[in-house]
Design a protein around this motif. Structure first.
Motif: not given
Ligand SMILES: C=C(O[C@@H]1C=C(C(=O)O)C=C[C@H]1O)C(=O)O
Length: 254
Positions: A77-80, A137-152
């Motif tokens: 389910e995870e993609n870097p 800010t970078a850490a919160s970008d990463l969390s959000l990016l990971q969540a959207i990435s997992k979804r798509v």
């Protein structure tokens, strides 16, 4: 125990998508806590001979290196975002249920997601300004990016269950490499409408200031514009999830 293969149904994968909405909506609210913070994205801010790039690239690439060693990307389910930098997991392997076709591993649309996130999405909901919290800010970008990435990328699972439910409908389109036909067949407009409405409602509820004083009108105060969440889904999350589904189906018979 790993999820049994027969537990993946259209209903169960849709439930996983619904749960991921919570993470995405909270991710948006968390990122909106900070102003834009330009230095996070400034190619010349980080000064070290060991790394060329912005602070957000530095945080994401290094976090992914650690998480890959800790086994994160063993889960299908995870993609870097930067697969080119990663080493194998250092931990014992876990028997994740293998329901996906082997072609799934080569599907990773995070480079497009990265561009959309920084070019289109952030400017839509982040206030201008600078409060110095660049690492946060970078850490919160990463969390959000990971969540959207997992979804798509969960589109791979959605596509697999749709294929298994009606292979007779999908196979001719796959053999004909008919992207448009596949897109039409896997689309459920009424489900998409529900998703957008629910996401907007979640953003309204999660973004509310909570007051214990019943006379306080701060209930009305919003920490985040809920329409941004449904716009995010309409313009990017849903189309990208469908793109992943088509990409997956086109490889399904290889
Ligand atoms: C994910 C699905 O496939 C498509 C994409 C959707 C989405 O990204 O929310 C919703 C409905 C479908 O058009 C699904 O059928 O649930």
């Amino acid at each position: 125990m790993a999820t049994a293969e027969n537990e993946y149904t259209l209903d169960s994968v849709r439930k996983a998508l619904v749960r991921e909405e919570d993470t995405i909506v909270f991710g948006l609210i968390e990122r909106a806590k900070f102003p834009f913070n330009f230095h996070t994205y400034d190619q010349n801010y980080l000064q070290t001979p060991d790394f060329r790039g912005s602070l957000v690239e530095f945080v994401v690439q290094n976090t992914e290196i650690v998480q890959a060693k800790a086994g994160r990307y063993e889960n299908p389910e995870e993609n870097p975002f930067f697969p080119e930098n990663l080493q194998s997991s250092l931990v014992p392997s876990y028997p994740f249920t293998k329901i996906l076709h082997s072609g799934a591993a080569s599907i990773n649309i995070n480079k497009s997601l990265w561009k959309i996130y920084f070019d289109d999405l952030l400017p839509l909901f982040v206030a201008s300004g600078d409060d110095g919290n660049y690492a946060q800010t970078a850490a919160s970008d990463l969390s959000l990016l990971q969540a959207i990435s997992k979804r798509v990328h969960y589109g791979k699972f959605v596509a697999e269950v749709k294929f298994r439910e009606s292979p007779q409908d999908y196979e001719p389109l796959i053999r004909a490499k008919d992207r448009e036909g596949l897109m039409k067949l896997l689309t459920f407009k009424s489900v998409e409408e529900m998703v957008k409405k629910r996401v907007e409602k979640k953003a309204t509820l999660f973004g509310q200031e909570i007051s214990l004083d019943s006379n306080d009108d701060s209930k009305e105060k919003q920490r985040f514009d809920p329409s941004v969440a449904s716009k995010l889904y309409e313009k990017w999350v849903i189309p990208l999830t469908k793109e992943v589904q088509v990409d997956y189906l086109l490889r399904r018979l290889d």
